[in-house]
Design an enzyme around this catalytic site. Structure first.
Site, mmCIF file in Angstrom:
data_model
loop_
_atom_site.group_PDB
_atom_site.id
_atom_site.type_symbol
_atom_site.label_atom_id
_atom_site.label_comp_id
_atom_site.label_asym_id
_atom_site.label_seq_id
_atom_site.Cartn_x
_atom_site.Cartn_y
_atom_site.Cartn_z
ATOM 1 C CB CYS A 86 -0.979 -0.050 1.179
ATOM 2 S SG CYS A 86 -2.379 1.069 0.944
ATOM 3 C CG HIS A 194 -3.389 -3.613 3.365
ATOM 4 N ND1 HIS A 194 -2.367 -2.983 4.020
ATOM 5 C CD2 HIS A 194 -4.100 -2.643 2.761
ATOM 6 C CE1 HIS A 194 -2.450 -1.675 3.821
ATOM 7 N NE2 HIS A 194 -3.493 -1.445 3.060
ATOM 8 C CD GLU A 196 -0.637 -5.500 5.866
ATOM 9 O OE1 GLU A 196 -0.566 -6.088 4.769
ATOM 10 O OE2 GLU A 196 -0.887 -4.281 5.961
#
Lengths: 222, 76
Positions: A86, A194, A196
């Site tokens: 990002c 994302h 994560e």
């Protein structure tokens, strides 16, 4: 695997990224943007999501000129691994480590939702836990994720199999549906979604786990 | 001395903000508007011995991203 996660003023995914690395078995060092040296023995640098320096001037532009970024450029120039997610992807394009730039979303709106990503290549330490053609669900949360590069750069990315992920239904106008790209040595990944945030059952999805496990596997053997 | 830097998205790079402004102007009845491009202006206060070449260096290194943007510099 020893991972360094960079923290800029305005980073907000740094701890999430550190947890995802740790759950994959990594030792993690947090690194401040004013640091002038990466810790010894770092295998991979993680540049997290967020709004470094308030997105002033251009997303990632001021972060890309911070002291730690000179070290990141030196690390990747020597063949070191890095992942930018990002805002981290925006920072890596601003440093020139990855080609292209991220423009304002074509629909002008900030988009926060889970999207389908097609794994375009399994030929990297980041993506070899997937099969090419797999479709995975990963959240996005960005205002400036509209990937742009000149046509010759897009052609080169395609011919060198450096497009890591594409959107199944492009939400932001990105050229060639690009969600993530690899460096020419395939050791740097930049992506807007994302992984994560899809790395624990509590997140509502775990499709990002394979990315961190694959990295950990590759870098622990390295 | 002052310098004024104009930064614009390059031709061929979609400018969604400019497009939104164009739509809004059209909706307000300004029928003559055929296109809008939105950029930014950065004003620099400089020491008297600063040169245009230095400002261009600043543009290349920070003020503009030449992958997507072009710039022009006005000195004085």
């Amino acid at each position: 695997m020893h991972a360094a996660v960079v923290v800029f003023p305005g980073s907000n995914c740094d701890r999430d990224l550190a947890v995802a690395f740790e759950q994959a078995g990594a030792r993690v060092s947090m690194v401040w943007h004013k640091d002038t040296k990466l810790p010894d023995g770092v295998d991979i640098v993680g540049v997290p999501g967020g709004f470094s320096f308030g997105d002033y001037l251009r997303c990632g532009a001021i972060a890309a000129n911070s002291p730690i970024c000179r070290e990141i450029v030196s690390h990747t120039d020597k063949g070191g691994f890095a992942i930018g997610i990002c805002n981290g992807f925006q920072v890596l394009t601003e440093t020139g480590i990855l080609p292209g730039a991220l423009l304002r979303n074509a629909g002008l709106k900030y988009i926060c939702k889970t999207v389908g990503l097609k794994v375009e290549t399994s030929q990297s330490a980041f993506t070899n836990g997937y099969n090419a053609g797999d479709v995975i669900d990963i959240p996005i949360a960005h205002h400036d994720g509209n990937y742009f590069a000149e046509d010759d750069v897009i052609s080169q990315l395609k011919s060198e199999d450096r497009i890591a992920f594409t959107y199944t239904d492009t939400p932001n106008g990105a050229k060639a549906d690009i969600a993530g790209i690899l460096s020419s040595n395939r050791r740097v990944l930049g992506m807007m979604p994302h992984p994560e945030r899809s790395a624990d059952a509590g997140h509502g999805g775990t499709d990002g786990v394979a990315l961190f496990r694959a990295l950990s596997g590759a870098l622990s053997l390295a | 001395m002052k310098a004024r830097v104009h930064v614009m998205l390059k031709n061929g790079v979609l400018d969604p903000q400019g497009e939104a402004v164009r739509h809004a102007l059209g909706a307000m009845g300004f029928d003559s508007v055929q296109g809008v491009r939105q950029g930014k202006v950065i004003e620099l206060d400089l020491a008297d011995d600063a040169t245009e070449a230095q400002v261009k260096d600043m543009c290349d290194k920070l003020l503009a991203n030449t992958v997507i943007e072009s710039y022009s510099v006005e000195m004085g």
